[in-house]
Design a protein around this motif. Structure first.
Motif, PDB file in Angstrom:
ATOM      1  N   ARG A   2       0.840  -1.206   0.000  1.00 20.08           N
ATOM      2  CA  ARG A   2       0.000   0.000   0.000  1.00 20.08           C
ATOM      3  C   ARG A   2       0.870   1.249   0.000  1.00 20.08           C
ATOM      4  N   ALA A   3       1.948   1.188   0.780  1.00 18.37           N
ATOM      5  CA  ALA A   3       2.875   2.329   0.800  1.00 18.37           C
ATOM      6  C   ALA A   3       3.522   2.530  -0.572  1.00 18.37           C
ATOM      7  N   ASN A   4       3.798   1.438  -1.278  1.00 19.88           N
ATOM      8  CA  ASN A   4       4.342   1.547  -2.633  1.00 19.88           C
ATOM      9  C   ASN A   4       3.393   2.315  -3.552  1.00 19.88           C
ATOM     10  N   ASP A   5       2.104   1.967  -3.487  1.00 22.01           N
ATOM     11  CA  ASP A   5       1.115   2.627  -4.345  1.00 22.01           C
ATOM     12  C   ASP A   5       1.047   4.123  -4.056  1.00 22.01           C
ATOM     13  N   ILE A   6       1.060   4.471  -2.768  1.00 22.04           N
ATOM     14  CA  ILE A   6       0.989   5.892  -2.400  1.00 22.04           C
ATOM     15  C   ILE A   6       2.238   6.627  -2.877  1.00 22.04           C
ATOM     16  N   TRP A   7       3.399   6.015  -2.697  1.00 22.59           N
ATOM     17  CA  TRP A   7       4.659   6.659  -3.098  1.00 22.59           C
ATOM     18  C   TRP A   7       4.713   6.881  -4.612  1.00 22.59           C
ATOM     19  N   ARG A   8       4.304   5.885  -5.368  1.00 19.18           N
ATOM     20  CA  ARG A   8       4.355   6.017  -6.828  1.00 19.18           C
ATOM     21  C   ARG A   8       3.404   7.095  -7.338  1.00 19.18           C
ATOM     22  N   ARG A   9       2.271   7.233  -6.670  1.00 16.37           N
ATOM     23  CA  ARG A   9       1.331   8.282  -7.088  1.00 16.37           C
ATOM     24  C   ARG A   9       1.856   9.671  -6.749  1.00 16.37           C
TER      25      ARG A   9
ATOM     26  N   HIS B  88       5.126  10.503  -5.849  1.00 19.63           N
ATOM     27  CA  HIS B  88       6.507  10.774  -6.264  1.00 19.63           C
ATOM     28  C   HIS B  88       6.856   9.862  -7.440  1.00 19.63           C
ATOM     29  N   PRO B  89       6.247  10.065  -8.583  1.00 20.19           N
ATOM     30  CA  PRO B  89       6.439   9.128  -9.703  1.00 20.19           C
ATOM     31  C   PRO B  89       7.856   9.082 -10.258  1.00 20.19           C
ATOM     32  N   THR B  90       8.644  10.109 -10.035  1.00 19.69           N
ATOM     33  CA  THR B  90       9.996  10.156 -10.617  1.00 19.69           C
ATOM     34  C   THR B  90      11.105  10.056  -9.566  1.00 19.69           C
ATOM     35  N   GLU B  91      10.764   9.769  -8.310  1.00 19.57           N
ATOM     36  CA  GLU B  91      11.754   9.733  -7.247  1.00 19.57           C
ATOM     37  C   GLU B  91      11.894   8.326  -6.677  1.00 19.57           C
ATOM     38  N   ASN B  92      13.107   8.019  -6.215  1.00 18.81           N
ATOM     39  CA  ASN B  92      13.365   6.760  -5.512  1.00 18.81           C
ATOM     40  C   ASN B  92      13.197   6.968  -4.016  1.00 18.81           C
TER      41      ASN B  92
ATOM     42  N   SER C 291      18.062   5.911  -4.099  1.00 17.71           N
ATOM     43  CA  SER C 291      18.887   5.103  -4.985  1.00 17.71           C
ATOM     44  C   SER C 291      17.971   4.237  -5.833  1.00 17.71           C
ATOM     45  N   TYR C 292      18.424   3.928  -7.051  1.00 18.78           N
ATOM     46  CA  TYR C 292      17.622   3.075  -7.924  1.00 18.78           C
ATOM     47  C   TYR C 292      17.522   1.653  -7.374  1.00 18.78           C
ATOM     48  N   LYS C 293      18.396   1.299  -6.428  1.00 19.79           N
ATOM     49  CA  LYS C 293      18.351  -0.023  -5.831  1.00 19.79           C
ATOM     50  C   LYS C 293      17.232  -0.170  -4.805  1.00 19.79           C
ATOM     51  N   SER C 294      16.682   0.912  -4.352  1.00 19.72           N
ATOM     52  CA  SER C 294      15.549   0.868  -3.405  1.00 19.72           C
ATOM     53  C   SER C 294      14.522   1.909  -3.850  1.00 19.72           C
ATOM     54  N   PRO C 295      13.805   1.627  -4.933  1.00 26.16           N
ATOM     55  CA  PRO C 295      12.910   2.631  -5.511  1.00 26.16           C
ATOM     56  C   PRO C 295      11.628   2.871  -4.731  1.00 26.16           C
TER      57      PRO C 295
ATOM     58  N   THR D 180      10.811  -2.278  -0.966  1.00 23.31           N
ATOM     59  CA  THR D 180      12.191  -2.685  -1.225  1.00 23.31           C
ATOM     60  C   THR D 180      13.132  -2.115  -0.172  1.00 23.31           C
ATOM     61  N   TYR D 181      12.939  -0.842   0.156  1.00 23.06           N
ATOM     62  CA  TYR D 181      13.828  -0.179   1.109  1.00 23.06           C
ATOM     63  C   TYR D 181      13.774  -0.843   2.479  1.00 23.06           C
ATOM     64  N   TYR D 182      12.572  -1.055   3.009  1.00 19.86           N
ATOM     65  CA  TYR D 182      12.460  -1.607   4.356  1.00 19.86           C
ATOM     66  C   TYR D 182      12.832  -3.078   4.407  1.00 19.86           C
ATOM     67  N   THR D 183      12.611  -3.812   3.328  1.00 20.08           N
ATOM     68  CA  THR D 183      13.069  -5.194   3.285  1.00 20.08           C
ATOM     69  C   THR D 183      14.595  -5.243   3.326  1.00 20.08           C
ATOM     70  N   GLN D 184      15.243  -4.319   2.624  1.00 26.24           N
ATOM     71  CA  GLN D 184      16.706  -4.238   2.679  1.00 26.24           C
ATOM     72  C   GLN D 184      17.180  -3.868   4.081  1.00 26.24           C
ATOM     73  N   GLN D 185      16.471  -2.963   4.734  1.00 24.94           N
ATOM     74  CA  GLN D 185      16.855  -2.577   6.093  1.00 24.94           C
ATOM     75  C   GLN D 185      16.707  -3.746   7.063  1.00 24.94           C
ATOM     76  N   PHE D 186      15.602  -4.517   6.930  1.00 25.55           N
ATOM     77  CA  PHE D 186      15.424  -5.699   7.763  1.00 25.55           C
ATOM     78  C   PHE D 186      16.588  -6.661   7.553  1.00 25.55           C
ATOM     79  N   GLY D 187      16.942  -6.904   6.291  1.00 24.06           N
ATOM     80  CA  GLY D 187      18.040  -7.812   5.991  1.00 24.06           C
ATOM     81  C   GLY D 187      19.361  -7.325   6.553  1.00 24.06           C
ATOM     82  N   ARG D 188      19.621  -6.026   6.436  1.00 22.22           N
ATOM     83  CA  ARG D 188      20.866  -5.465   6.961  1.00 22.22           C
ATOM     84  C   ARG D 188      20.935  -5.628   8.475  1.00 22.22           C
ATOM     85  N   ASP D 189      19.816  -5.362   9.159  1.00 17.75           N
ATOM     86  CA  ASP D 189      19.802  -5.473  10.620  1.00 17.75           C
ATOM     87  C   ASP D 189      20.021  -6.915  11.068  1.00 17.75           C
ATOM     88  N   VAL D 190      19.409  -7.862  10.354  1.00 18.20           N
ATOM     89  CA  VAL D 190      19.594  -9.274  10.702  1.00 18.20           C
ATOM     90  C   VAL D 190      21.049  -9.684  10.503  1.00 18.20           C
TER      91      VAL D 190
END
Length: 276
Positions: free
Chosen positions: A171-178, A180-184, A188-192, A196-206
């Motif tokens: 749901r947060a993805n849908d809101i962000w794309r609406r 901020h359609p041109t922003e990551n 970074s393009y790796k966490s658009p 994606t961003y919070y999943t990466q943060q969870f992985g980093r913390d683990v």
């Protein structure tokens, strides 16, 4: 918000904190059916609670870990083994059981979400549904007795109902794309997007938690191939010690080779002198 006291009405003035963190939900209507808060109680499913894989299939180990995560969630919903196991609050002198605390939270429109996580970062089914929308297969996956623990049963059942949001990252993805359609989202393009961003943060913390635990365990082993570093220091010291030992070894080897060449040259000179 972080741990907050005063959420249990019958224990106002005490230091009881039923949630590690919680979010306040906006008031959408006055019908009295909306939740006021969603609280998260984090519990780590330690290796001791993950039994070894049993015989009978390749998924046995995974099934055992999931079973342990469900048991960890159950321990948060069902506080204690019986409603008669009550404790006295030191601040207020009130005698109250874990089931009565869950009852207070349930009637106050506060929802408990156990945040169960395995050592390698596998989430329990309740938090998985909340974050990623994973379906919970059973109405009573935690096997809580509706007779012995009625409010724990209702709290667990409500956690997987339509009253509690699910798949919030998408749901947060849908809101962000609406908006901020041109922003990551993660700059970074790796966490658009947020998911994606919070999943990466969870992985980093683990990874950081497991790595830190490993380094502290190594430090407690005592003197080994490397000089022991103090706990909580970076591995930079170990790298320096390693290079220092390699340097000394190299110097010793070079000195040894030089000494051998010196002795060999001396012997050749002696043999040459004898021939003349």
């Amino acid at each position: 918000m972080k741990e907050q006291t005063g959420l249990v009405k019958s224990l106002r003035g005490s230091r009881v904190r039923p949630f590690d963190s919680h979010i306040n939900l906006p008031t959408i209507s006055n019908d009295g059916h909306r939740l006021n808060k969603i609280g998260f109680d984090i519990i780590l499913c330690n290796s001791d609670t993950c039994p070894p894989p049993s015989r009978g299939g390749s998924d046995a180990k995974s099934n055992n870990i999931i079973t342990s995560l469900i048991a960890a969630e159950k321990s948060k919903f069902q506080r204690g083994r019986a409603t008669s196991k009550a404790r006295t609050c030191r601040e207020t002198g009130i005698v109250i059981s874990g089931e009565e605390i869950i009852e207070d939270l349930y009637n106050s429109k506060m929802q408990l979400i156990p945040f169960a996580i395995s050592p390698l970062g596998l989430f329990g089914p309740t938090i998985n549904r909340f974050l990623y929308g994973k379906t919970i297969d059973s109405d009573n996956i935690h096997n809580i007795s509706a007779t012995s623990f009625p409010h724990a049963h209702k709290m667990a059942k409500r956690a997987s109902s339509a009253e509690v949001p699910s798949n919030i990252l998408e749901r947060a993805n849908d809101i962000w794309r609406r908006q901020h359609p041109t922003e990551n989202f993660g700059l970074s393009y790796k966490s658009p997007d947020p998911s994606t961003y919070y999943t990466q943060q969870f992985g980093r913390d683990v990874c950081f938690a497991n790595g830190s635990a490993g380094l502290e365990a190594i430090a407690l082993l005592g003197d080994g191939p490397l000089t022991k570093s103090l706990p909580n220091y970076s591995c930079h010291n170990d790298a320096i010690n390693l290079f220092y030992k390699l340097y000394r070894h190299q110097c010793f080897s070079s000195h040894h080779r030089w000494k051998c060449r010196e002795i060999s040259t001396h012997c050749d000179d002696e043999r040459t002198h004898e021939r003349t």
